[in-house]
Scaffold this motif. Structure first.
Motif, PDB file in Angstrom:
ATOM      1  N   VAL A  28       0.927  -1.236   0.205  1.00  0.00           N
ATOM      2  CA  VAL A  28      -0.085   0.046   0.157  1.00  0.00           C
ATOM      3  C   VAL A  28       1.020   1.214   0.045  1.00  0.00           C
ATOM      4  N   CYS A  29       1.896   1.330   0.842  1.00  0.00           N
ATOM      5  CA  CYS A  29       2.825   2.375   0.976  1.00  0.00           C
ATOM      6  C   CYS A  29       3.525   2.541  -0.336  1.00  0.00           C
ATOM      7  N   ASP A  30       4.050   1.561  -1.049  1.00  0.00           N
ATOM      8  CA  ASP A  30       4.842   1.563  -2.172  1.00  0.00           C
ATOM      9  C   ASP A  30       3.745   2.267  -3.226  1.00  0.00           C
ATOM     10  N   LEU A  31       2.522   1.883  -3.192  1.00  0.00           N
ATOM     11  CA  LEU A  31       1.662   2.235  -4.231  1.00  0.00           C
ATOM     12  C   LEU A  31       1.027   3.830  -4.150  1.00  0.00           C
ATOM     13  N   VAL A  32       1.063   4.095  -2.768  1.00  0.00           N
ATOM     14  CA  VAL A  32       0.490   5.336  -2.605  1.00  0.00           C
ATOM     15  C   VAL A  32       1.874   6.416  -2.812  1.00  0.00           C
ATOM     16  N   MET A  33       2.837   5.986  -2.527  1.00  0.00           N
ATOM     17  CA  MET A  33       4.033   6.811  -2.805  1.00  0.00           C
ATOM     18  C   MET A  33       4.183   7.143  -4.380  1.00  0.00           C
ATOM     19  N   ALA A  34       3.885   5.915  -4.945  1.00  0.00           N
ATOM     20  CA  ALA A  34       4.186   6.379  -6.446  1.00  0.00           C
ATOM     21  C   ALA A  34       3.050   7.042  -7.171  1.00  0.00           C
ATOM     22  N   LEU A  35       1.825   7.083  -6.518  1.00  0.00           N
ATOM     23  CA  LEU A  35       0.669   8.069  -7.039  1.00  0.00           C
ATOM     24  C   LEU A  35       1.076   9.318  -6.613  1.00  0.00           C
ATOM     25  N   LEU A  36       1.635   9.681  -5.297  1.00  0.00           N
ATOM     26  CA  LEU A  36       1.808  10.866  -4.747  1.00  0.00           C
ATOM     27  C   LEU A  36       3.137  11.518  -5.517  1.00  0.00           C
ATOM     28  N   SER A  37       3.855  10.605  -6.044  1.00  0.00           N
ATOM     29  CA  SER A  37       5.188  11.224  -6.740  1.00  0.00           C
ATOM     30  C   SER A  37       4.769  11.768  -8.252  1.00  0.00           C
ATOM     31  N   ASP A  38       3.773  10.848  -8.706  1.00  0.00           N
ATOM     32  CA  ASP A  38       3.152  11.617  -9.981  1.00  0.00           C
ATOM     33  C   ASP A  38       2.459  12.916  -9.872  1.00  0.00           C
ATOM     34  N   GLY A  39       1.817  13.153  -8.676  1.00  0.00           N
ATOM     35  CA  GLY A  39       1.412  14.389  -8.274  1.00  0.00           C
ATOM     36  C   GLY A  39      -0.141  14.825  -8.831  1.00  0.00           C
ATOM     37  N   ASP A  40      -0.658  13.724  -9.701  1.00  0.00           N
ATOM     38  CA  ASP A  40      -2.097  14.097 -10.343  1.00  0.00           C
ATOM     39  C   ASP A  40      -3.251  12.999  -9.949  1.00  0.00           C
ATOM     40  N   TRP A  41      -2.997  12.755  -8.760  1.00  0.00           N
ATOM     41  CA  TRP A  41      -3.851  11.535  -8.163  1.00  0.00           C
ATOM     42  C   TRP A  41      -4.420  12.050  -6.765  1.00  0.00           C
ATOM     43  N   ALA A  42      -5.776  11.819  -6.563  1.00  0.00           N
ATOM     44  CA  ALA A  42      -6.187  11.758  -5.057  1.00  0.00           C
ATOM     45  C   ALA A  42      -6.373  10.194  -4.898  1.00  0.00           C
ATOM     46  N   ILE A  43      -6.293   9.888  -3.692  1.00  0.00           N
ATOM     47  CA  ILE A  43      -6.024   8.553  -3.302  1.00  0.00           C
ATOM     48  C   ILE A  43      -6.940   8.296  -1.935  1.00  0.00           C
ATOM     49  N   GLY A  44      -7.525   6.949  -2.026  1.00  0.00           N
ATOM     50  CA  GLY A  44      -8.325   6.561  -0.846  1.00  0.00           C
ATOM     51  C   GLY A  44      -7.735   5.235  -0.441  1.00  0.00           C
ATOM     52  N   ILE A  45      -7.649   5.057   0.618  1.00  0.00           N
ATOM     53  CA  ILE A  45      -7.310   3.718   1.161  1.00  0.00           C
ATOM     54  C   ILE A  45      -8.485   3.113   2.034  1.00  0.00           C
ATOM     55  N   GLY A  46      -8.757   1.958   1.873  1.00  0.00           N
ATOM     56  CA  GLY A  46      -9.778   1.106   2.378  1.00  0.00           C
ATOM     57  C   GLY A  46      -9.093  -0.055   3.285  1.00  0.00           C
ATOM     58  N   VAL A  47      -9.545  -0.023   4.488  1.00  0.00           N
ATOM     59  CA  VAL A  47      -8.898  -1.050   5.457  1.00  0.00           C
ATOM     60  C   VAL A  47     -10.029  -1.949   5.903  1.00  0.00           C
ATOM     61  N   LEU A  48     -10.142  -3.172   5.818  1.00  0.00           N
ATOM     62  CA  LEU A  48     -11.242  -3.804   6.245  1.00  0.00           C
ATOM     63  C   LEU A  48     -10.791  -5.107   7.181  1.00  0.00           C
TER      64      LEU A  48
END
Length: 190
Positions: free
Chosen positions: A53-73
């Motif tokens: 999750v952290c690697d994926l979110v960091m990749a999306l944040l690095s790109d700069g063009d994404w809003a991100i939602g994390i779901g934990v169940l």
């Protein structure tokens, strides 16, 4: 179970193609499942571990063009339900660089803490130069500073300076904090 939902907020005129290509590329990250493409701007995938999750979110944040939602169940075995939680965590008008989290069956504070650590990591990533991105990318892939220096054709001291200017220590500390929070969130509430 963990899932990540991302909404493209960039200015590409061919956004559907960009979103589909991004989904394919991001699915190659270790521990990231196949993305569902939800309309023109949205993608969602189940992710195997807090580290992924952290690697994926960091990749999306690095790109700069994404809003991100994390779901934990915690204790869920339903990919569809977990994806729904991730999708529901992201407000429709969320802007690029925002990370929202929803953790079922836990106090709201854990969701807020996850959001806060990614906000701080986003700030570190936004301030990074291209040289800093090159150096951190190589070190993140497992190269030591000598190997990174050789790959970049610069001295070890120059790599060290680039890593320091890029906030590498803050990134690694923040990444570990995010992993720890997600691990706690993915356990049943006491």
């Amino acid at each position: 179970m963990l899932a990540v939902h991302a909404r493209y907020r960039g200015r590409s005129s061919r956004r559907a193609d960009l979103v589909a290509r991004s989904a394919q590329a991001l699915a190659t990250l270790p521990g990231v499942g196949t993305f569902d493409v939800l309309g023109v701007e949205d993608i969602c995938a189940v992710v195997e571990s807090p580290e992924s999750v952290c690697d994926l979110v960091m990749a999306l944040l690095s790109d700069g063009d994404w809003a991100i939602g994390i779901g934990v169940l915690p204790e869920s075995n339903s990919a569809a339900t977990t994806k729904s939680v991730a999708t529901g965590s992201l407000p429709r008008q969320a802007r690029a660089g925002i990370v929202k989290a929803t953790v079922q069956d836990h106090p709201k504070e854990i969701s807020t803490d996850i959001e806060a650590v990614f906000a701080l990591l986003g700030q570190v990533l936004q301030k990074r130069t291209m040289e800093g991105r090159e150096a951190t990318s190589l070190v993140r892939r497992g190269l030591n500073q000598n190997e990174a220096a050789e790959a970049l054709g610069i001295s070890k001291q120059a790599v060290s300076q680039r890593l320091q200017a890029a906030g590498w220590q803050a990134e690694t500390a923040g990444w570990q904090l995010a992993v720890n929070l997600l691990k706690r969130a993915d356990r049943p509430s006491p």
